[in-house]
Structures are given as C-alpha cells and as structure tokens.
Design a protein around this motif. Structure first.
Motif, mmCIF file in Angstrom:
data_model
loop_
_atom_site.group_PDB
_atom_site.id
_atom_site.type_symbol
_atom_site.label_atom_id
_atom_site.label_comp_id
_atom_site.label_asym_id
_atom_site.label_seq_id
_atom_site.Cartn_x
_atom_site.Cartn_y
_atom_site.Cartn_z
ATOM 1 N N THR A 104 0.817 -1.211 0.000
ATOM 2 C CA THR A 104 0.000 0.000 0.000
ATOM 3 C C THR A 104 0.852 1.263 0.000
ATOM 4 O OG1 THR A 104 -0.219 -0.233 2.411
ATOM 5 C CG2 THR A 104 -2.012 -1.097 1.056
ATOM 6 N N ARG A 105 2.000 1.231 0.676
ATOM 7 C CA ARG A 105 2.908 2.379 0.620
ATOM 8 C C ARG A 105 3.413 2.577 -0.816
ATOM 9 N NH1 ARG A 105 5.388 5.205 4.515
ATOM 10 N NH2 ARG A 105 3.218 5.194 5.234
ATOM 11 N N ALA A 106 3.687 1.481 -1.511
ATOM 12 C CA ALA A 106 4.129 1.577 -2.908
ATOM 13 C C ALA A 106 3.083 2.274 -3.759
ATOM 14 C CB ALA A 106 4.426 0.182 -3.460
ATOM 15 N N PHE A 107 1.810 1.970 -3.535
ATOM 16 C CA PHE A 107 0.764 2.613 -4.334
ATOM 17 C C PHE A 107 0.599 4.086 -3.959
ATOM 18 C CE2 PHE A 107 -0.117 -1.527 -5.910
ATOM 19 C CZ PHE A 107 -0.696 -1.308 -7.148
ATOM 20 N N GLN A 108 0.838 4.438 -2.708
ATOM 21 C CA GLN A 108 0.857 5.859 -2.348
ATOM 22 C C GLN A 108 1.937 6.604 -3.144
ATOM 23 O OE1 GLN A 108 1.453 5.488 1.922
ATOM 24 N NE2 GLN A 108 -0.641 6.157 2.331
ATOM 25 N N MET A 109 3.088 5.971 -3.300
ATOM 26 C CA MET A 109 4.193 6.592 -4.032
ATOM 27 C C MET A 109 3.869 6.716 -5.513
ATOM 28 S SD MET A 109 7.161 4.548 -1.963
ATOM 29 C CE MET A 109 8.611 5.199 -2.814
ATOM 30 N N MET A 110 3.157 5.731 -6.055
ATOM 31 C CA MET A 110 2.747 5.822 -7.465
ATOM 32 C C MET A 110 1.789 6.983 -7.676
ATOM 33 S SD MET A 110 1.835 1.929 -8.428
ATOM 34 C CE MET A 110 2.428 0.765 -7.216
ATOM 35 N N VAL A 111 0.818 7.119 -6.770
ATOM 36 C CA VAL A 111 -0.165 8.195 -6.885
ATOM 37 C C VAL A 111 0.519 9.561 -6.905
ATOM 38 C CG1 VAL A 111 -2.074 9.345 -5.694
ATOM 39 C CG2 VAL A 111 -2.043 6.854 -5.888
ATOM 40 N N ALA A 112 1.605 9.666 -6.145
ATOM 41 C CA ALA A 112 2.316 10.947 -6.051
ATOM 42 C C ALA A 112 2.874 11.401 -7.393
ATOM 43 C CB ALA A 112 3.438 10.847 -5.019
ATOM 44 N N THR A 113 3.086 10.475 -8.323
ATOM 45 C CA THR A 113 3.587 10.868 -9.652
ATOM 46 C C THR A 113 2.502 11.527 -10.488
ATOM 47 O OG1 THR A 113 3.040 8.767 -10.759
ATOM 48 C CG2 THR A 113 5.177 8.906 -9.635
ATOM 49 N N GLN A 114 1.229 11.321 -10.086
ATOM 50 C CA GLN A 114 0.069 11.852 -10.819
ATOM 51 C C GLN A 114 0.084 11.408 -12.284
ATOM 52 O OE1 GLN A 114 0.040 16.127 -10.048
ATOM 53 N NE2 GLN A 114 -0.956 15.790 -8.075
ATOM 54 N N ASP A 115 0.511 10.186 -12.507
ATOM 55 C CA ASP A 115 0.568 9.622 -13.859
ATOM 56 C C ASP A 115 -0.273 8.349 -13.873
ATOM 57 O OD1 ASP A 115 1.295 8.224 -16.218
ATOM 58 O OD2 ASP A 115 3.205 9.286 -16.300
ATOM 59 N N MET A 116 -1.450 8.417 -14.502
ATOM 60 C CA MET A 116 -2.363 7.274 -14.517
ATOM 61 C C MET A 116 -1.773 6.069 -15.246
ATOM 62 S SD MET A 116 -5.067 7.435 -12.744
ATOM 63 C CE MET A 116 -5.895 6.044 -13.495
ATOM 64 N N ARG A 117 -0.901 6.301 -16.208
ATOM 65 C CA ARG A 117 -0.294 5.172 -16.932
ATOM 66 C C ARG A 117 0.584 4.360 -15.998
ATOM 67 N NH1 ARG A 117 0.244 2.171 -19.999
ATOM 68 N NH2 ARG A 117 1.828 2.608 -21.563
ATOM 69 N N ILE A 118 1.309 5.039 -15.109
ATOM 70 C CA ILE A 118 2.157 4.322 -14.160
ATOM 71 C C ILE A 118 1.296 3.498 -13.204
ATOM 72 C CG2 ILE A 118 3.678 4.651 -12.161
ATOM 73 C CD1 ILE A 118 5.017 6.918 -13.793
ATOM 74 N N LEU A 119 0.206 4.103 -12.722
ATOM 75 C CA LEU A 119 -0.718 3.350 -11.864
ATOM 76 C C LEU A 119 -1.292 2.145 -12.603
ATOM 77 C CD1 LEU A 119 -2.729 6.106 -9.958
ATOM 78 C CD2 LEU A 119 -1.626 4.117 -8.927
ATOM 79 N N ASP A 120 -1.640 2.331 -13.849
ATOM 80 C CA ASP A 120 -2.203 1.244 -14.655
ATOM 81 C C ASP A 120 -1.202 0.099 -14.812
ATOM 82 O OD1 ASP A 120 -4.130 0.030 -16.450
ATOM 83 O OD2 ASP A 120 -2.830 0.643 -18.088
ATOM 84 N N VAL A 121 0.042 0.453 -15.122
ATOM 85 C CA VAL A 121 1.089 -0.562 -15.310
ATOM 86 C C VAL A 121 1.330 -1.346 -14.025
ATOM 87 C CG1 VAL A 121 3.582 -0.865 -15.661
ATOM 88 C CG2 VAL A 121 2.261 0.577 -17.221
ATOM 89 N N MET A 122 1.432 -0.647 -12.901
ATOM 90 C CA MET A 122 1.755 -1.318 -11.648
ATOM 91 C C MET A 122 0.574 -2.093 -11.088
ATOM 92 S SD MET A 122 4.903 -0.798 -11.543
ATOM 93 C CE MET A 122 5.059 -1.872 -10.118
ATOM 94 N N ALA A 123 -0.630 -1.598 -11.276
ATOM 95 C CA ALA A 123 -1.809 -2.346 -10.836
ATOM 96 C C ALA A 123 -1.903 -3.658 -11.612
ATOM 97 C CB ALA A 123 -3.068 -1.506 -11.029
ATOM 98 N N ASP A 124 -1.674 -3.588 -12.918
ATOM 99 C CA ASP A 124 -1.688 -4.791 -13.755
ATOM 100 C C ASP A 124 -0.583 -5.750 -13.332
ATOM 101 O OD1 ASP A 124 -2.513 -6.339 -16.146
ATOM 102 O OD2 ASP A 124 -0.550 -5.764 -16.910
ATOM 103 N N ALA A 125 0.606 -5.211 -13.092
ATOM 104 C CA ALA A 125 1.744 -6.062 -12.735
ATOM 105 C C ALA A 125 1.514 -6.790 -11.411
ATOM 106 C CB ALA A 125 3.028 -5.223 -12.656
#
Length: 309
Positions: A104-125
């Motif tokens: 969950t901390r990792a996903f907080q860090m992803m959100v901080a980039t404000q890049d939905m593509r990065i969230l999409d890639v990591m959620a899928d992974a």
C-alpha cells in the motif's frame, strides 16, 4: 542507488513500531536491488534523471520486498540472503501484514507521480504477480508440467515485475511507444533469464553464496526447468526419481535428484535457455539511443546469466 536507499528509508516510516522493525529488517538485508536499478537505467537511457525516477525505483523495491515477505510465509522458508526470514523472526502474521503495508505504501508513491499510466502498469503487474503465485502453488508436486507452463509461472511471478520496473522508468522519462515497448520487452526477457538461473543455482550453487539452502525448490515440490528436463529427456530411472521426489516434496532424495540433474545435461540446457532469454533482452535495446546507459543495460543482461548468487 544511494539516493534510492535514502528514499526507501524515508518512505518506510510508520508510527507503528513493529512495521518499522520488520520493514527495516528485510530492507536492511540488502539484496541485489536489481529491479530499482532497472527503473533508474530505463529512465536514464532516455536522458531522464528527475526526482520521480528515484521514487519509482524505491516503489518497485517495496513491491518486490512485499512479495518476498509473502513468499517466505507461503513456502515456510526460514533462510533468505543468509539470514533468518522475517516470518521466522517475527512470525507469519507480522510478515504478511508488513508485506501488505509495503504494497500500500508503494501505491501511495505511485499516486504521487500523478501519472495514470504508471498506476495502470503497476496495478496490472501486481495482479499478474499474484496470479503467478497461485499458479506456482497449483503446480506444487505436478509431474505433468511442461516447459511452457513453467515459463508462464516465472513470467507472471518474477519477470512481470522486471518488465514493469523498466516500463515505468520509460514512462516517467516520456518514452515514445516504441521505446516504452522495447524497455518492457527487455525487462521481461531479463527477468526470465534471471529466474531460470535462480532455478539452476538451486542445484549447482553454493549455499553460503546464494544465501539459502540448496534443494529448497525440491523440498517445496516446485517443478523447475532442470527437473522438467530430467522428467522429459532423462532416462526412465532418473525421471522416476525426480517424479517421486517432487510428489513427496522433501529433501530426503535430494542427492539422487542432484545426480540425475547433473548426469543428463539438465543444468546446461537450462543455462542455455537463460542465455537465449538474455540475448533477446539485448536485442530489444536496439530501439534505444546508443549511449553508455544502453551498454550498461546490455551488460546487465549478460551478468544475469553469469552470476553465482
């Protein structure tokens, strides 16, 4: 990498003491830091060196660490990188829950980039990694597994995070679609080569060097590539020994299985498959600018199959 380590230490902070203790213990064990290095190299291959790159590299390491915590509980492991596993030291419940914290901390860090593509890639992974874990569980003791099914497991369970690590580095650097796919392909092939060598080292490495006991895969009933080769290409006596050992999932027959693996060329075959995957990784780099970073990525692929730990 020193910057990444500083980010890791900073993002590990929690007011809950046990979380800090377990997370510091597992992160402090070191490791190769290969996945965050891959994120850094992917970004720098496209001439990006912004702050978000280091956050993403740390995020990738958190996800990897979370999978290790959960893996060790599932596998009932008591040794990793030459030290007691977190579950052996703190208990299964603490290891699982701190793994959840790291996810969950990792996903907080992803959100901080404000890049939905990065969230999409990591959620899928992360979803595919979980599927790989379940696939591996279903294959415990499976003597009918073929090479294609084995590759699916390692590409889901291991190589998918390598692919994602490279892809997010490309995305934050503003890669073209071609460059993004090239780095993702590189990561997938690199991760495949890396895991095959891991499976080879379980039958050919030095326990002190690799930081775990030889024969762990056999003890857990995991049909890895060397064993699949013996069951498909070895003589009937050798194949029967491997099948029996996998079905019983223990160390009692490790010396016999080791002899069978060594005598029929299974380790040489597996190494050759890893080397082929590494070559595919290097070939994928052709779409990137010809820079020292691209050379470093190629060297990393070669190192992944030459290592002894």
């Amino acid at each position: 990498m020193q910057t990444v380590d500083r980010v890791i230490r900073s993002r590990l902070h929690s007011d809950v003491v046990l979380i800090r203790q377990v997370a510091e213990y597992i992160i402090g064990a070191g490791g190769k830091r290969l996945r965050p290095a891959l994120t850094l190299l992917a970004g720098r291959a496209l001439d990006y060196d912004g702050e978000h790159l280091f956050e993403l590299a740390a995020m990738v390491e958190f996800i990897h660490t979370a999978t290790l915590l959960h893996d060790d509980v599932v596998d009932e492991s008591d040794l990793r990188r030459g030290r007691d596993t977190a579950n052996a030291l703190f208990g299964n419940a603490a290891a699982v829950l701190v793994g959840d914290f790291l996810y969950t901390r990792a996903f907080q860090m992803m959100v901080a980039t404000q890049d939905m593509r990065i969230l999409d890639v990591m959620a899928d992974a992360t979803n595919i990694i979980a599927e790989g874990e379940v696939l591996q569980l279903l294959n415990i003791g499976n003597t009918d597994i073929d090479e294609a099914a084995y590759l699916q497991v390692i590409q889901y369970k291991t190589a998918k995070l390598f692919e994602a690590a490279a892809r997010v580095g490309a995305l934050i650097a503003g890669a073209t679609p071609e460059q993004e796919q090239a780095l993702a392909d590189y990561g997938m092939h690199l991760g495949t080569a890396f895991q095959i060598i891991d499976d080879v080292l379980d039958y050919s490495g030095d326990a002190e060097t690799i930081g775990k006991s030889l024969g762990d895969d056999l003890a857990e009933g995991k049909p890895t590539l060397p064993l699949i080769y013996v069951m498909r290409q070895g003589d009937e006596a050798s194949a029967r020994k491997v099948r029996d050992a996998l079905e019983r999932a223990g160390r009692d027959h490790f010396p016999e299985v080791l002899a069978a693996v060594q005598s029929c060329g299974a380790l040489d075959y597996a190494r050759a498959e890893a080397e082929a995957a590494a070559r595919r990784a290097v070939a994928a780099l052709a779409a990137l600018p010809d820079t020292p970073v691209r050379t470093a990525l190629a060297e990393l692929a070669e190192l992944s199959v030459r290592r002894n730990a």
